[in-house]
Design a protein around this motif. Structure first.
Motif, PDB file in Angstrom:
ATOM      1  N   ILE A 193       1.029  -1.625  -0.421  1.00  0.00           N
ATOM      2  CA  ILE A 193      -0.018   0.167  -0.246  1.00  0.00           C
ATOM      3  C   ILE A 193       1.184   1.476  -0.235  1.00  0.00           C
ATOM      4  CG2 ILE A 193      -1.452   1.205   1.114  1.00  0.00           C
ATOM      5  CD1 ILE A 193      -2.725  -1.368   2.129  1.00  0.00           C
ATOM      6  N   LEU A 194       1.531   1.631   0.964  1.00  0.00           N
ATOM      7  CA  LEU A 194       2.472   2.584   0.215  1.00  0.00           C
ATOM      8  C   LEU A 194       3.407   2.978  -0.324  1.00  0.00           C
ATOM      9  CD1 LEU A 194       3.622   2.984   4.630  1.00  0.00           C
ATOM     10  CD2 LEU A 194       2.011   4.260   3.694  1.00  0.00           C
ATOM     11  N   GLY A 195       3.732   1.325  -0.692  1.00  0.00           N
ATOM     12  CA  GLY A 195       5.019   1.976  -1.979  1.00  0.00           C
ATOM     13  C   GLY A 195       4.687   2.678  -3.079  1.00  0.00           C
ATOM     14  N   ILE A 196       2.964   2.265  -3.596  1.00  0.00           N
ATOM     15  CA  ILE A 196       2.156   2.482  -4.210  1.00  0.00           C
ATOM     16  C   ILE A 196       2.586   4.533  -4.095  1.00  0.00           C
ATOM     17  CG2 ILE A 196       0.146   3.024  -4.967  1.00  0.00           C
ATOM     18  CD1 ILE A 196      -0.569   0.388  -4.638  1.00  0.00           C
ATOM     19  N   PHE A 197       2.209   4.651  -2.679  1.00  0.00           N
ATOM     20  CA  PHE A 197       2.355   6.678  -3.263  1.00  0.00           C
ATOM     21  C   PHE A 197       3.334   6.862  -2.924  1.00  0.00           C
ATOM     22  CE2 PHE A 197      -1.515   5.154  -0.761  1.00  0.00           C
ATOM     23  CZ  PHE A 197      -2.237   6.211  -0.955  1.00  0.00           C
ATOM     24  N   ASP A 198       4.945   5.871  -2.520  1.00  0.00           N
ATOM     25  CA  ASP A 198       5.881   6.059  -2.546  1.00  0.00           C
ATOM     26  C   ASP A 198       6.369   6.721  -4.030  1.00  0.00           C
ATOM     27  OD1 ASP A 198       6.689   6.259  -0.097  1.00  0.00           O
ATOM     28  OD2 ASP A 198       7.297   3.787   0.231  1.00  0.00           O
ATOM     29  N   ILE A 199       5.813   6.036  -4.404  1.00  0.00           N
ATOM     30  CA  ILE A 199       6.693   5.598  -6.758  1.00  0.00           C
ATOM     31  C   ILE A 199       5.341   6.511  -7.065  1.00  0.00           C
ATOM     32  CG2 ILE A 199       5.522   4.315  -8.219  1.00  0.00           C
ATOM     33  CD1 ILE A 199       6.387   2.059  -7.175  1.00  0.00           C
ATOM     34  N   GLU A 200       4.143   6.831  -6.524  1.00  0.00           N
ATOM     35  CA  GLU A 200       3.200   7.343  -7.743  1.00  0.00           C
ATOM     36  C   GLU A 200       3.257   9.245  -7.785  1.00  0.00           C
ATOM     37  OE1 GLU A 200       1.577   6.752 -10.341  1.00  0.00           O
ATOM     38  OE2 GLU A 200       1.844   4.426  -9.821  1.00  0.00           O
ATOM     39  N   ILE A 201       3.401   9.915  -6.077  1.00  0.00           N
ATOM     40  CA  ILE A 201       3.920  11.169  -6.086  1.00  0.00           C
ATOM     41  C   ILE A 201       4.556  11.584  -6.131  1.00  0.00           C
ATOM     42  CG2 ILE A 201       3.972  12.274  -3.423  1.00  0.00           C
ATOM     43  CD1 ILE A 201       1.879  10.732  -1.898  1.00  0.00           C
ATOM     44  N   PRO A 202       5.756  11.737  -6.799  1.00  0.00           N
ATOM     45  CA  PRO A 202       6.538  12.096  -7.377  1.00  0.00           C
ATOM     46  C   PRO A 202       5.948  11.837  -8.776  1.00  0.00           C
ATOM     47  CG  PRO A 202       7.713  10.353  -5.765  1.00  0.00           C
ATOM     48  CD  PRO A 202       6.314  10.427  -5.892  1.00  0.00           C
ATOM     49  N   TYR A 203       5.691  11.736  -9.048  1.00  0.00           N
ATOM     50  CA  TYR A 203       5.142  12.116 -10.303  1.00  0.00           C
ATOM     51  C   TYR A 203       3.802  12.738 -10.646  1.00  0.00           C
ATOM     52  CZ  TYR A 203       8.716   8.336 -12.081  1.00  0.00           C
ATOM     53  OH  TYR A 203       9.472   7.301 -12.098  1.00  0.00           O
ATOM     54  N   ALA A 204       3.438  12.916  -9.664  1.00  0.00           N
ATOM     55  CA  ALA A 204       2.157  13.856  -9.479  1.00  0.00           C
ATOM     56  C   ALA A 204       2.474  15.437  -9.361  1.00  0.00           C
ATOM     57  CB  ALA A 204       1.381  12.971  -8.483  1.00  0.00           C
ATOM     58  N   ASN A 205       2.997  15.968 -10.302  1.00  0.00           N
ATOM     59  CA  ASN A 205       3.746  17.343 -10.393  1.00  0.00           C
ATOM     60  C   ASN A 205       3.170  18.230 -10.510  1.00  0.00           C
ATOM     61  OD1 ASN A 205       4.535  16.439 -12.611  1.00  0.00           O
ATOM     62  ND2 ASN A 205       6.869  15.706 -11.195  1.00  0.00           N
ATOM     63  N   ARG A 206       1.718  18.096 -11.403  1.00  0.00           N
ATOM     64  CA  ARG A 206       1.469  19.071 -12.224  1.00  0.00           C
ATOM     65  C   ARG A 206       0.900  19.883 -11.521  1.00  0.00           C
ATOM     66  NH1 ARG A 206      -1.907  15.694 -16.327  1.00  0.00           N
ATOM     67  NH2 ARG A 206      -2.911  14.730 -14.241  1.00  0.00           N
ATOM     68  N   PRO A 207       0.104  21.672 -11.890  1.00  0.00           N
ATOM     69  CA  PRO A 207      -0.363  22.038 -10.656  1.00  0.00           C
ATOM     70  C   PRO A 207      -1.606  21.434 -10.727  1.00  0.00           C
ATOM     71  CG  PRO A 207       0.709  23.347 -12.145  1.00  0.00           C
ATOM     72  CD  PRO A 207       0.526  21.813 -12.810  1.00  0.00           C
ATOM     73  N   ASN A 208      -2.465  21.103 -11.382  1.00  0.00           N
ATOM     74  CA  ASN A 208      -3.473  20.364 -11.326  1.00  0.00           C
ATOM     75  C   ASN A 208      -3.671  19.337 -10.300  1.00  0.00           C
ATOM     76  OD1 ASN A 208      -4.894  21.901 -13.298  1.00  0.00           O
ATOM     77  ND2 ASN A 208      -4.555  20.885 -14.473  1.00  0.00           N
ATOM     78  N   ASP A 209      -2.344  18.826  -9.877  1.00  0.00           N
ATOM     79  CA  ASP A 209      -2.469  17.276  -9.117  1.00  0.00           C
ATOM     80  C   ASP A 209      -1.427  17.804  -7.730  1.00  0.00           C
ATOM     81  OD1 ASP A 209      -2.501  15.700 -11.418  1.00  0.00           O
ATOM     82  OD2 ASP A 209      -0.704  15.652 -11.306  1.00  0.00           O
ATOM     83  N   ARG A 210      -2.540  19.552  -7.041  1.00  0.00           N
ATOM     84  CA  ARG A 210      -1.945  19.782  -6.087  1.00  0.00           C
ATOM     85  C   ARG A 210      -2.782  19.074  -5.073  1.00  0.00           C
ATOM     86  NH1 ARG A 210      -1.966  25.656  -3.821  1.00  0.00           N
ATOM     87  NH2 ARG A 210      -0.726  25.504  -1.680  1.00  0.00           N
ATOM     88  N   MET A 211      -4.569  19.646  -4.922  1.00  0.00           N
ATOM     89  CA  MET A 211      -4.600  18.861  -4.189  1.00  0.00           C
ATOM     90  C   MET A 211      -4.859  17.114  -4.445  1.00  0.00           C
ATOM     91  SD  MET A 211      -7.255  19.403  -1.382  1.00  0.00           S
ATOM     92  CE  MET A 211      -7.338  21.192  -2.075  1.00  0.00           C
ATOM     93  N   LEU A 212      -4.899  16.930  -5.003  1.00  0.00           N
ATOM     94  CA  LEU A 212      -4.698  15.156  -5.359  1.00  0.00           C
ATOM     95  C   LEU A 212      -3.236  14.476  -4.162  1.00  0.00           C
ATOM     96  CD1 LEU A 212      -6.050  12.404  -6.237  1.00  0.00           C
ATOM     97  CD2 LEU A 212      -4.159  12.980  -7.954  1.00  0.00           C
ATOM     98  N   VAL A 213      -2.589  15.100  -4.596  1.00  0.00           N
ATOM     99  CA  VAL A 213      -1.219  15.312  -3.916  1.00  0.00           C
ATOM    100  C   VAL A 213      -1.075  15.534  -2.578  1.00  0.00           C
ATOM    101  CG1 VAL A 213       1.266  15.720  -3.707  1.00  0.00           C
ATOM    102  CG2 VAL A 213       0.190  15.442  -6.305  1.00  0.00           C
TER     103      VAL A 213
END
Length: 284
Positions: A193-213
């Motif tokens: 579970i935590l591994g998914i966040f470790d992988i995905e969060i660094p790539y979610a760097n678009r301005p529109n992703d801010r709230m999601l991140v």
């Protein structure tokens, strides 16, 4: 004066024999009762067993379709053995409850709880529940049936501890092994579970992703805290089960000198430690 004292002693011995035998002086089963009662109330294992059974329910939202298929198969196997895992605990708890009551002065009836033990265990090589544990469960259940059905007390404490120690040690050992299995399963779940966040969060760097991140990071922190608390529970449960095993071993080794100060202090310490561990388990 010596003749009078001799006659008095003889009279006391005769009265003692007529009344059915003299008890050893200062023998107290209070420490046995307290230790057994604290062992029966330890807690933690049942909740950790349920958490192990429900692993898939927590993992499922995070799994890919391919991983989900395999996880469903594993989930079915966990659910199939869950009741056996709980039956091991139920027999140990009922043994300790019975021992605590045997060491007391009151009559008792635990017969209804025998029906809750289940119909028997099945060996399961994947989980580490071996044939020797199945044999131990059967032996301890038979001992409990005899002790509870008779309701006899007094010297039954010695009989119970002497006849039950080997089977009890095997079943507590099984609970320790299963708790380690639960901890390992939880470790794998945490990595999934935590591994998914470790992988995905660094790539979610678009301005529109801010709230999601932001929401993802909050969720990550909450899950991390959950796993930290659960890890502590596994450690406490293992400590408690080890205390139960060592305390009963001490009882078995000192059956004929339970009135000794050293034995009584040791049992008191085990009982105190188990109460502290139980409090720690209930805090989390």
């Amino acid at each position: 004066m010596n003749l009078l004292r001799h006659r008095s002693t003889v009279a006391a011995l005769a009265a003692c024999l007529l009344l059915g035998g003299c008890a050893a002086p200062h023998v107290s089963l209070a420490e046995v009762r307290e230790f057994a009662g604290a062992s029966a109330k330890l807690g933690g294992y049942a909740e950790l067993s349920t958490r192990y059974r429900d692993t898939y329910l927590r993992e499922q939202p995070y799994l890919t379709p391919a991983a989900d298929k395999l996880a469903k198969e594993t989930d079915a196997r966990r659910r199939a053995v869950h009741e056996d895992f709980r039956s091991v605990q139920k027999s140990v708890v009922l043994y300790m409850q019975t021992l605590a009551l045997l060491a007391g002065a009151d009559r008792f009836d635990l017969t209804p709880q025998l029906d809750d033990l289940g119909n028997g265990l099945k060996a399961n090589t994947e989980s580490g529940l071996e044939q020797r544990h199945v044999t131990a469960w059967t032996g301890l259940t038979r001992l409990l049936t005899r002790a509870i059905a008779s309701g006899y007390q007094g010297r039954s404490v010695e009989t119970m501890v002497r006849d039950g120690d080997a089977d009890l040690q095997a079943l507590v050992g099984a609970m320790i092994s299963l708790t380690r299995l639960y901890a390992k399963t939880n470790e794998n779940e945490q990595k999934t579970i935590l591994g998914i966040f470790d992988i995905e969060i660094p790539y979610a760097n678009r301005p529109n992703d801010r709230m999601l991140v932001t929401l993802a990071k909050v969720h990550y922190l909450n899950k991390s805290q959950e796993y930290k608390l659960i890890d502590k529970r596994y450690a406490l449960a293992l400590q408690g089960l080890t205390k139960v095993s060592l305390g009963h071993q001490k009882l078995r080794e000192n059956l004929h000198k339970l009135s000794g100060d050293e034995v009584r202090r040791t049992l008191q310490n085990f009982g105190r430690d188990l109460r502290v561990i139980r409090e720690g388990l209930s805090e989390n």
